[in-house]
Design an enzyme around this catalytic site. Sequence first.
Site, mmCIF file in Angstrom:
data_model
loop_
_atom_site.group_PDB
_atom_site.id
_atom_site.type_symbol
_atom_site.label_atom_id
_atom_site.label_comp_id
_atom_site.label_asym_id
_atom_site.label_seq_id
_atom_site.Cartn_x
_atom_site.Cartn_y
_atom_site.Cartn_z
ATOM 1 N N HIS A 50 -16.437 3.725 -4.858
ATOM 2 C CA HIS A 50 -15.532 4.857 -4.655
ATOM 3 C C HIS A 50 -15.686 5.921 -5.742
ATOM 4 O O HIS A 50 -14.775 6.708 -5.987
ATOM 5 C CB HIS A 50 -14.081 4.389 -4.544
ATOM 6 C CG HIS A 50 -13.803 3.651 -3.273
ATOM 7 N ND1 HIS A 50 -12.556 3.222 -2.913
ATOM 8 C CD2 HIS A 50 -14.631 3.271 -2.257
ATOM 9 C CE1 HIS A 50 -12.616 2.609 -1.738
ATOM 10 N NE2 HIS A 50 -13.881 2.621 -1.328
ATOM 11 N N TYR B 168 -14.204 10.321 -2.071
ATOM 12 C CA TYR B 168 -13.256 9.895 -3.104
ATOM 13 C C TYR B 168 -13.323 10.790 -4.342
ATOM 14 O O TYR B 168 -12.392 10.814 -5.148
ATOM 15 C CB TYR B 168 -13.512 8.441 -3.502
ATOM 16 C CG TYR B 168 -13.071 7.454 -2.466
ATOM 17 C CD1 TYR B 168 -11.755 7.003 -2.424
ATOM 18 C CD2 TYR B 168 -13.960 6.976 -1.511
ATOM 19 C CE1 TYR B 168 -11.337 6.098 -1.459
ATOM 20 C CE2 TYR B 168 -13.552 6.073 -0.538
ATOM 21 C CZ TYR B 168 -12.244 5.643 -0.515
ATOM 22 O OH TYR B 168 -11.834 4.755 0.434
ATOM 23 N N ASN C 185 -10.730 -4.237 -1.447
ATOM 24 C CA ASN C 185 -10.595 -3.215 -2.482
ATOM 25 C C ASN C 185 -9.651 -3.658 -3.591
ATOM 26 O O ASN C 185 -8.740 -4.456 -3.348
ATOM 27 C CB ASN C 185 -10.062 -1.920 -1.853
ATOM 28 C CG ASN C 185 -11.133 -1.165 -1.116
ATOM 29 O OD1 ASN C 185 -12.256 -1.053 -1.598
ATOM 30 N ND2 ASN C 185 -10.797 -0.626 0.043
ATOM 31 N N ARG D 196 0.831 -1.202 0.000
ATOM 32 C CA ARG D 196 0.000 0.000 0.000
ATOM 33 C C ARG D 196 0.868 1.256 0.000
ATOM 34 O O ARG D 196 0.561 2.235 -0.692
ATOM 35 C CB ARG D 196 -0.929 -0.003 1.214
ATOM 36 C CG ARG D 196 -1.765 1.259 1.329
ATOM 37 C CD ARG D 196 -2.658 1.233 2.549
ATOM 38 N NE ARG D 196 -3.460 2.453 2.627
ATOM 39 C CZ ARG D 196 -4.453 2.635 3.494
ATOM 40 N NH1 ARG D 196 -4.766 1.684 4.342
ATOM 41 N NH2 ARG D 196 -5.124 3.768 3.503
ATOM 42 N N CYS E 261 -19.251 -1.784 0.654
ATOM 43 C CA CYS E 261 -18.417 -0.636 0.998
ATOM 44 C C CYS E 261 -19.110 0.113 2.128
ATOM 45 O O CYS E 261 -20.340 0.072 2.255
ATOM 46 C CB CYS E 261 -18.243 0.267 -0.218
ATOM 47 S SG CYS E 261 -17.219 1.733 0.063
#
Length: 421
Positions: free
Chosen positions: A194, A244, A144, A90, A164
């Site tokens: 998102h 987002y 995700n 990440r 989500c």
Amino acid sequence: MKLTVVGGGSTYTPELIDGFARLRETLPIEELVLMDPATDRLELVGGLAERIFSRQGHTGRILTTTDLDKAVDGADAVLLQLRVGGQAARRQDETWPLECGCVGQETTGAGGLAKALRTVPVVLDIAERIRRTNPDAWIIDFTNPVGIVTRALLQAGHRAVGLCNVAIGFQRKFAALLGVTPTDVHLDHVGLNHLTWETGVRIGGPEGEDILPGLLAEHGDTVAADLRLPRPVIDRLGVVPSYYLRYYYAHDEVVRELRTKPSRAAEVAEMERRLLELYADPALDEKPELLAKRGGAYYSEAAVDLAAALLGGSGSAFQVVNTYNGGTLPFLPDDAVIEVQAAVGPRGPAPLPVTPVDPLYAGLMANVTAYEDLALDAALRGGRERVFRALLAHPLIGQYAYAETLTDQLIAHNREHLAWA
């Protein structure tokens, strides 16, 4: 009822456990299996889970295992919450895109594509093993990028629904502003995972009066501050975008911010270290306050409602989920995965009708859907050219020079997770 959590050693998991314990009448779990290859984390999380169940008087049995086949055998539902490559991957997703002046984020843009390429093959392998062991189990995906992963699962014929926590978060925030209970608030929620907008807020259900204009007039400053967007932008839109959308509506501003502060991955890694220290305390028998800062707020309540509805229990009749479009949004392919309100039952989700979508949002949805098509193709078949095409199609990239450089960087940083590289 048996429920399995794959990725059960996640520091998220006590949030789930707390919801399962509190909402045991909605989802009467008899056996909960936490599966994770990380034995050290699994032991700590499993111990806290047992203490939470005990404190709240839940009589269900909690098991921990590193054996996937054992974990999913006989499960009625399997929750997937994976992070292939961990926080280290990440951190990479959030940093190397910034070198090109593009957003570095784990689910959006180049970083989101990297996560999809690492994740889709792993999730499909897990799903095939679930199908061999227990073909009737529902798969609830919280991994995700949820939209791409859910589409991969559905195209492979699995009984899958994507989940989500963005919508349930808005539901709670709006309820607090309006002075009503969250279950009174129904959202007209539309978009892709998102990439969503709240186009209406109704009290009492989908047939209630839309009170969004009044809510924005009275509480627009609060809403704008939460989204970190100027109030005039919210007023001009007349809807509430997901946070987002700031990556799109304020891209360059976000890039400048990201370049001047530690990555979110670094913050989360430190938070996880502190959480695991807390979980190791044998006196701790509730989720700690620090967990609220980890992310995934209200995830447990959304998961309980969804699992209960899919398994024929008393879950909410209408829920925001990720599922096939099937004509709901006529400007997208039927097999696109969208995130909308749906009636959920044992046969799965059935999206509710959606009012015509403003071209301002429909155009961006169509663009990102095209990117997701290409991203899934790259995740399934690999190859540098497929990665390049997906990056070039993404509206946050869109320039061939950026796409070329980002393709090379993505492959270099993720080679150990890409079988074809």
